[in-house]
Scaffold this motif. Structure first.
Motif, short mmCIF file in Angstrom:
data_model
loop_
_atom_site.label_atom_id
_atom_site.label_comp_id
_atom_site.label_asym_id
_atom_site.label_seq_id
_atom_site.Cartn_x
_atom_site.Cartn_y
_atom_site.Cartn_z
N SER A 36 3.11 35.73 24.15
CA SER A 36 3.67 34.47 23.68
C SER A 36 3.46 33.35 24.71
O SER A 36 3.12 32.21 24.34
N GLU A 37 3.67 33.65 25.98
CA GLU A 37 3.47 32.64 27.03
C GLU A 37 2.01 32.21 27.11
O GLU A 37 1.71 31.01 27.23
N SER A 40 1.21 29.99 24.16
CA SER A 40 1.80 28.66 24.34
C SER A 40 0.98 27.82 25.31
O SER A 40 0.71 26.64 25.04
N GLN A 43 -2.32 26.92 23.70
CA GLN A 43 -2.08 25.92 22.67
C GLN A 43 -1.93 24.53 23.29
O GLN A 43 -2.50 23.55 22.81
N ARG A 44 -1.15 24.44 24.38
CA ARG A 44 -0.96 23.14 25.04
C ARG A 44 -2.29 22.60 25.58
O ARG A 44 -2.55 21.39 25.52
N ALA A 66 0.89 23.49 16.74
CA ALA A 66 1.87 22.96 17.70
C ALA A 66 2.85 22.03 16.99
O ALA A 66 2.49 21.32 16.05
N THR A 70 5.93 19.41 21.00
CA THR A 70 4.97 19.91 21.98
C THR A 70 3.83 18.91 22.18
O THR A 70 3.44 18.61 23.30
#
Length: 96
Positions: A36-37, A40, A43-44, A66, A70
């Motif tokens: 998950s991290e 994330s 994705q960023r 997103a 975010t």
């Protein structure tokens, strides 16, 4: 979060700087982070690339999944942050 510098972060960042290949990065980050991290963070990064390409929030949200929160946070960092995203994006694009 004005001054995040501390010994633990220095150790982490020096560990990251010691990585030499993409395979080493995968191994280290898969050990360090949860799935998950990693999702994330990646994705960023994708959001940042799209923002730099002047894409609109609705397109970014549709392509990346997103949230607008975010996207807004990444946009704020690009425009008013410490220039970390800009530095990395400029370097990535220089190598293209």
């Amino acid at each position: 979060m004005k001054n995040m510098t501390n010994e633990n972060l220095n150790t982490l960042f020096n560990a990251i700087l010691s990585l030499e290949t993409l395979d080493e990065c995968y191994s280290f980050f898969e050990d360090l982070c949860t799935v998950s991290e990693l999702k994330s963070m990646s994705q960023r990064m994708e959001v940042a690339l799209m923002l730099r390409d002047k894409r609109v929030y609705t397109d970014i949200a549709a392509k990346t999944g997103a949230s607008t929160a975010t996207i807004s946070r990444v946009n704020r960092c690009i425009n008013y942050g410490k220039d970390g995203y800009n530095l990395v994006i400029d370097r990535l694009r220089k190598d293209e």
